[in-house]
Design a protein around this motif. Structure first.
Motif: not given
Length: 206
Positions: A23-24, A141-145, A166-175, A200-206
């Motif tokens: 996550i970056l 893009e901001g916060r990404c995985v 798996e990783f994104i939902p388990a990290s409390g994030l959403r695409m 790379r996939q941009p994400v936000a808080d779930a």
């Protein structure tokens, strides 16, 4: 001698490890961009996009070096990819349904006037058919995985399923943005098993 900047080495956004989702926060970056649709292996649009992007990128590098005294390494090709049904991308791999934006990152000191001049220079002799569709645009893009994929493009699907489901939902994030790929190797010259691609996939808080 003008020092040459290699942004792949200076920007954290171009670092990734195989087998590791990181996550970056990606800063706003400026790109040459051109849009298209369809299978990149067979679409004339895709070939036309490449033929238009690269000459402009190299004209800008030359203009920066000679006019500003600021030299840099031309960055690798990148792509944003999506489809109305994302299963066409991650599962079925129905490439005929894909939409895309091809991109090459350029430094923030490249301005609209330099871009316009570069396009005009490319257009003076045998201009690429899609030259007029190239644009200069900033992408935030901001916060990404992201992770590094080693191997053929068609083997990305398993990595993307793990990332998305798996990783994104388990990290409390959403695409929260468009799938982004950075091609660290030239697939025209690199065997498929040695191709290196940042996913790379941009994400936000779930």
């Amino acid at each position: 001698m003008t020092e040459k900047t290699d942004f792949k080495k200076t920007l954290d956004a171009y670092r990734a490890k195989r087998g590791q989702f990181r996550i970056l926060d990606v800063p706003d970056l400026q790109y040459l961009m051109i849009d298209g649709h369809g299978d990149p292996n067979t679409s004339p649009q895709f070939v036309g996009a490449l033929e238009a992007l690269y000459p402009v990128a190299y004209k800008l590098k030359f203009a920066s070096k000679t006019g500003l005294g600021r030299d840099y390494v031309v960055m690798p090709l990148e792509g944003l990819w999506w489809a109305r049904d994302m299963d066409a991308f991650t599962a079925a791999r129905d490439k005929s349904q894909w939409d895309w934006t091809l991109m090459i990152m350029v430094p923030d000191w490249i301005d609209a006037n330099m871009f316009a001049a570069a396009v005009a220079q490319v257009g003076t002799k045998g201009p690429p058919t899609r030259l007029g569709e190239v644009r200069l645009e900033t992408l935030g893009e901001g916060r990404c995985v992201q992770t590094l994929h080693l191997g053929p493009f068609d083997e990305e699907a398993a990595v993307l399923r793990e990332l998305h489901h798996e990783f994104i939902p388990a990290s409390g994030l959403r695409m929260a943005g468009t799938h982004h790929e950075i091609y660290l190797t030239d697939n025209r010259r690199t065997p498929p098993e040695k191709q290196r691609t940042i996913l790379r996939q941009p994400v936000a808080d779930a």
